[in-house]
Design an enzyme around this catalytic site. Sequence first.
Site, short mmCIF file in Angstrom:
data_model
loop_
_atom_site.label_atom_id
_atom_site.label_comp_id
_atom_site.label_asym_id
_atom_site.label_seq_id
_atom_site.Cartn_x
_atom_site.Cartn_y
_atom_site.Cartn_z
N LYS A 1 0.85 -1.19 0.00
CA LYS A 1 0.00 0.00 0.00
C LYS A 1 0.87 1.23 0.00
O LYS A 1 1.80 1.35 0.81
CB LYS A 1 -0.88 -0.01 1.27
CG LYS A 1 -1.85 1.14 1.33
CD LYS A 1 -3.07 0.88 0.49
CE LYS A 1 -3.83 2.14 0.15
NZ LYS A 1 -3.35 2.79 -1.11
N LYS B 1 5.34 1.60 -3.07
CA LYS B 1 5.35 2.94 -3.67
C LYS B 1 5.60 2.77 -5.15
O LYS B 1 6.24 1.80 -5.57
CB LYS B 1 6.48 3.78 -3.06
CG LYS B 1 6.29 5.26 -3.24
CD LYS B 1 5.40 5.83 -2.16
CE LYS B 1 5.05 7.27 -2.39
NZ LYS B 1 4.33 7.83 -1.23
N ASP C 1 0.02 10.59 -4.90
CA ASP C 1 1.17 11.24 -4.27
C ASP C 1 1.43 12.47 -5.14
O ASP C 1 0.50 12.92 -5.85
CB ASP C 1 2.38 10.28 -4.20
CG ASP C 1 3.43 10.73 -3.19
OD1 ASP C 1 3.29 10.44 -2.00
OD2 ASP C 1 4.41 11.40 -3.59
N THR D 1 -4.58 13.60 5.00
CA THR D 1 -3.15 13.74 5.30
C THR D 1 -2.88 15.06 6.02
O THR D 1 -2.26 15.09 7.09
CB THR D 1 -2.29 13.64 4.01
OG1 THR D 1 -2.75 12.53 3.25
CG2 THR D 1 -0.82 13.48 4.34
N ASN E 1 -2.00 19.14 -2.01
CA ASN E 1 -3.08 18.59 -1.19
C ASN E 1 -2.75 18.61 0.31
O ASN E 1 -3.57 19.02 1.13
CB ASN E 1 -3.31 17.16 -1.71
CG ASN E 1 -4.27 16.39 -0.87
OD1 ASN E 1 -3.88 15.70 0.06
ND2 ASN E 1 -5.55 16.50 -1.16
N SER F 1 -6.75 5.73 3.56
CA SER F 1 -6.77 4.83 2.41
C SER F 1 -7.15 3.42 2.84
O SER F 1 -7.89 2.72 2.17
CB SER F 1 -5.40 4.79 1.74
OG SER F 1 -5.25 5.83 0.82
N1 GLU Z 1 1.23 8.97 -0.83
C1 GLU Z 1 0.68 8.99 0.48
C2 GLU Z 1 1.75 8.67 1.50
O1 GLU Z 1 2.89 9.04 1.32
C3 GLU Z 1 -0.59 8.15 0.59
C4 GLU Z 1 -0.43 6.70 0.30
C5 GLU Z 1 -1.74 5.91 0.27
O2 GLU Z 1 -2.80 6.47 0.58
O3 GLU Z 1 -1.69 4.74 -0.06
O4 GLU Z 1 1.52 8.09 2.53
#
Ligand code: GLU
Length: 438
Positions: free
Chosen positions: A81, A117, A157, A200, A231, A370
């Site tokens: 995730k 990622k 992201d 976030t 965001n 998420s």
């Molecule tokens: N990109 C975000 C982070 O750095 C969210 C990742 C997600 O929701 O899976 O945590």
Amino acid sequence: MTEATAVPATSLHKQAVDRAEQTIRTAGSIAEADDRWRVLDRLRRPDRVIRFRVTWLDDLGKVQINNGWRVQYSNALGPYKGGLRFDGAVDEDTLLFLGYEQCFKNALTGLPIGGGKGGADCTMRDLSETERMRFCQAFMAEYHRHGGPDIDVPAGDIGVGAKEIGYLFGAYRRLTGLHHGVLTGKPLVLGGLAGRAEATGYGVVEFARLMLEEQDAHLRGQRVAISGSGNVALYAAQRALELGARVLTLSGRAGFAHFEDGLSEALLERIIDARENNGHRLEDMVRGESGVNFVAGGEPWDVACDVALPCATQNELDGAAAEKLIGAGVKAVAEGANMPLTDDANDAFIDAKIPVGPGKAANAGGVACSALEMSQNAQHATWDKQTTLDRLDGIIGSIHRACVRHAGTEDGFVDYNRGADVAGFRKLADAIIAQGVV
Ligand code: GLU
């Protein structure tokens, strides 16, 4: 055995691993996990890296070629995730670093999610709307065979928001015939979670609020400097204003906006609207506004503040900026971005006993929500926004408590980096050891 893959001279992955390992190794009581099971050594490498070519047609009918990746770092705690970053600066090392951080962050949420990622070296803001759609379709043409709700669940992201997630989702549905929770951060109409967009930034502010509370201080009335205008930064600003703080800065690539009298809710709403409708450039949005000064080439950390929230990108706040903030009397730093503090900055704050909430703890609210979106989709249900925001505060509260518990407080100073690394490691190590050597 020596390391199998070559490490670039300045490796973000190495920086993140070294920083975490240093604190974990000094924490003690990890000897068995470390010596017998070699958990830290295992975590140094991802389960796998999927690398592929993304070929697409631009608006002039020319063939464009980019690199795409998905780092499936660890699924010891749940499906891989983590977000997708579409930005020209993306390379494999950046995604390895982000994947590593994600494993700890996701462990801290207490929810069943592993770490991953992905992304591509293509800057979305340079593309037209139709080009973005074609790019997302081309990315998904390869990625779809590697994902699934119980396998790997990407989200957004940098460069990837609800709109791009919608295009990725459409391409996935078309290719597989499946309408299920393979992505999070979706538009509401596609099964997105109400409150995910805010999560976030709101979580970062909640974390900062708890850090102040730990020092018997309050967020109300405090001066908050924020970097970034994406965001995370904008919803952090919104929540800080709701809680009665004064927001003094936001920043973009060209410099920073200094809101001398504090950012107003009305101006922030206009900036958020402009961002959602694609016309977002901070300097254009604030031009002509009274009490706002756009400082070209400057950094928000030049402004005296009580709370600093770096919400732009990795290594954006260096040692010199940290010294300025310390000199101006900053009381707490909470990372909205992933590893925005350089090693020098981090050391400077620790030496000055200024608490720093690391990204893996302070910005974990996004990925936590998420995980809630995954539950919502698995239930074929629709949850209301307040339920999400209440759960978000609960999750951030428990991450904060875990950090304090594992930090080993000294004279009232909480080393949150240490707390987050040790708490995250314990959870990961338990799951990895329980599954044997696989
Ligand atoms: N990109 C975000 C982070 O750095 C969210 C990742 C997600 O929701 O899976 O945590």
